[in-house]
Design a protein around this motif. Structure first.
Motif, PDB file in Angstrom:
ATOM      1  N   SER A   1      49.989  38.571  46.547  1.00  0.00           N
ATOM      2  CA  SER A   1      50.570  38.920  45.257  1.00  0.00           C
ATOM      3  C   SER A   1      51.726  37.961  45.016  1.00  0.00           C
ATOM      4  O   SER A   1      52.269  37.390  45.970  1.00  0.00           O
TER       5      SER A   1
ATOM      6  N   LYS B   1      57.339  44.378  37.649  1.00  0.00           N
ATOM      7  CA  LYS B   1      56.340  43.804  38.565  1.00  0.00           C
ATOM      8  C   LYS B   1      55.884  44.820  39.613  1.00  0.00           C
ATOM      9  O   LYS B   1      54.810  44.669  40.187  1.00  0.00           O
TER      10      LYS B   1
ATOM     11  N   CYS C   1      47.679  42.959  41.707  1.00  0.00           N
ATOM     12  CA  CYS C   1      48.609  42.878  40.576  1.00  0.00           C
ATOM     13  C   CYS C   1      49.042  44.298  40.215  1.00  0.00           C
ATOM     14  O   CYS C   1      48.351  44.995  39.457  1.00  0.00           O
TER      15      CYS C   1
ATOM     16  N   SER D   1      51.601  45.275  38.446  1.00  0.00           N
ATOM     17  CA  SER D   1      52.553  45.302  37.331  1.00  0.00           C
ATOM     18  C   SER D   1      52.361  46.522  36.436  1.00  0.00           C
ATOM     19  O   SER D   1      51.238  46.895  36.093  1.00  0.00           O
TER      20      SER D   1
ATOM     21  N   GLU E   1      52.588  43.852  31.251  1.00  0.00           N
ATOM     22  CA  GLU E   1      52.629  42.396  31.147  1.00  0.00           C
ATOM     23  C   GLU E   1      52.350  42.032  29.702  1.00  0.00           C
ATOM     24  O   GLU E   1      51.798  42.830  28.937  1.00  0.00           O
TER      25      GLU E   1
ATOM     26  N   GLY F   1      49.260  38.743  31.669  1.00  0.00           N
ATOM     27  CA  GLY F   1      48.665  38.984  32.983  1.00  0.00           C
ATOM     28  C   GLY F   1      47.995  37.751  33.557  1.00  0.00           C
ATOM     29  O   GLY F   1      46.916  37.826  34.147  1.00  0.00           O
TER      30      GLY F   1
ATOM     31  N   VAL G   1      46.288  37.558  37.072  1.00  0.00           N
ATOM     32  CA  VAL G   1      44.945  38.113  37.230  1.00  0.00           C
ATOM     33  C   VAL G   1      43.899  37.041  36.940  1.00  0.00           C
ATOM     34  O   VAL G   1      42.932  36.867  37.688  1.00  0.00           O
TER      35      VAL G   1
ATOM     36  N   ALA H   1      44.021  45.526  40.252  1.00  0.00           N
ATOM     37  CA  ALA H   1      45.102  45.505  39.266  1.00  0.00           C
ATOM     38  C   ALA H   1      45.450  46.913  38.828  1.00  0.00           C
ATOM     39  O   ALA H   1      44.619  47.835  38.889  1.00  0.00           O
TER      40      ALA H   1
END
Length: 377
Positions: free
Chosen positions: A201, A209, A276, A278, A281, A284, A287, A299
């Motif tokens: 990551s 994040k 991911c 997050s 975003e 992104g 990704v 994700a």
């Protein structure tokens, strides 16, 4: 036609918005050969901007790397410099811009509304609210707003109250993934081996994040089944150090700070999974980059990451360590044939996002905005 590009906030260390301008501006010069581009930047970014900008670079020496002088420059200098340069358009590509409607038409790129969606807590809340207010005003007084995803457009419309027809979506691109034939030398330089599956990551340590959430998810996996987890970014004094220690993950997690392009390419080549976590975003990009590099992606299940990952990523609620940890474990246990099919499909999906296509879309918006206020006969 002359376009003044507002790069007062560029200093070489602001991540995604700076990648955006570095990738787009040389391409815009190629697809808009009749346009003269003029950059307006501060003293801390002048040298870096000159390395990629396809035109004249004007510097305001009293604007530094701090947000205070950047904001003052937007208020006091951009409109005046645009009139002095006889610009047909001002483009502010990094979320901020002049706060009032001026004589010269203006386009602002708003990449996200993270300051609204993750306002922060305690002492951090005030500066984030000020930043959000400045972004709001810059967007509301612009002739057109550019953004990078349908999810971001919906959030901008919701939080800023902008009509949908004032916002144009042009997806970001991604650079072709570097193929690293032998990643082991670069991995060794980071103190890594390939005896365990590797989870990668990357990103800054801003609250949205959610890397602490990722580490909590890793901690839910049985110790003998945990992947070796590498979280790139964070600098010399990584705030995640304390989280790693508190969760007892010292033997499972590596925090290498920012790494070289070669090291990052080796990490992508060696990683079984890219995570991911997050919370929100604008686009992104990690990704898409990870899919393009042939990684399986897990994700957070939010609209923007589904938009850019499509059916080629795996999704789970990253606010729940148990759910996110279970999904990571499930992906690690996939059969080799299914892994390879997913990787091949993910690479093909990522190839849809190109900076050349982005440049064509942005060029259309810039031309339309310049012509709408000052139609040419």
């Amino acid at each position: 036609m002359r376009i003044l590009v507002d790069l007062l906030g560029y200093n070489g260390g602001r991540g995604g918005t700076e990648t955006y301008v570095r990738e787009l501006l040389p391409r815009l010069a190629g697809v808009m050969p009749d346009v003269e581009f003029v950059a307006l930047t501060g003293r801390s970014g002048a040298a870096a901007v000159a390395r990629f900008f396809p035109g004249r670079v004007d510097t305001i020496r009293w604007v530094g790397a701090d947000r205070a002088t950047w904001a003052l420059g937007e208020i006091l200098a951009v409109g005046r410099r645009a009139r002095h340069a006889r610009a047909d358009l001002v483009w502010s590509p990094a979320n901020f811009g002049p706060l009032s409607r001026g004589a010269v038409p203006r386009v602002v790129s708003i990449h996200d509304v993270i300051y609204h969606e993750v306002p922060g807590t305690g002492i951090a809340r005030l500066p984030r609210s000020i930043t959000a207010s400045l972004m709001d005003r810059a967007a509301k007084t612009a002739d057109r707003v550019l953004t990078v995803s349908d999810a971001a457009a919906a959030a901008i419309s919701h939080h800023l109250g902008l009509a949908a027809d004032r916002i144009t979506v042009v997806h970001n691109g991604t650079a072709p993934s570097r193929r690293i034939a032998d990643p082991e030398p670069a991995l060794r330089s980071l103190g890594l081996d390939t005896e365990r599956p590797l989870l990668l990551s990357a990103g800054n340590r801003m609250p949205h994040k959610n890397f602490a959430g990722l580490l909590a998810a890793i901690a839910t996996i049985e110790p003998g089944l945990r992947p070796r987890t590498v979280v790139v970014g964070g600098g010399e004094h990584d705030p995640l150090d304390e989280t790693v220690a508190a969760l007892g993950l010292e033997s499972d997690v590596v925090l290498p700070g920012w790494v070289s392009d070669e090291q990052l390419g080796a990490l992508y080549a060696a990683a079984t999974v890219y995570a991911c976590p997050s919370l929100t975003e604008g686009f992104g990009l990690p990704v898409v980059d990870a899919l393009g590099a042939g990684c399986l992606v897990v994700a957070n299940d939010v609209p923007v990451l589904r938009e850019v990952g499509g059916e080629h990523a795996f999704y789970a609620d990253a606010r729940s360590p148990q759910q996110f940890g279970r999904e990571i474990s499930r992906v690690l246990e996939l059969e080799a044939g299914e892994r390879e099919e997913r990787r091949t499909a993910g690479r093909a999906w990522a190839e849809r996002f190109t900076w050349d296509a982005s440049a064509l879309g942005v060029a259309d918006v810039l031309r339309a905005a310049a012509g709408a206020r000052h139609p040419r006969g």
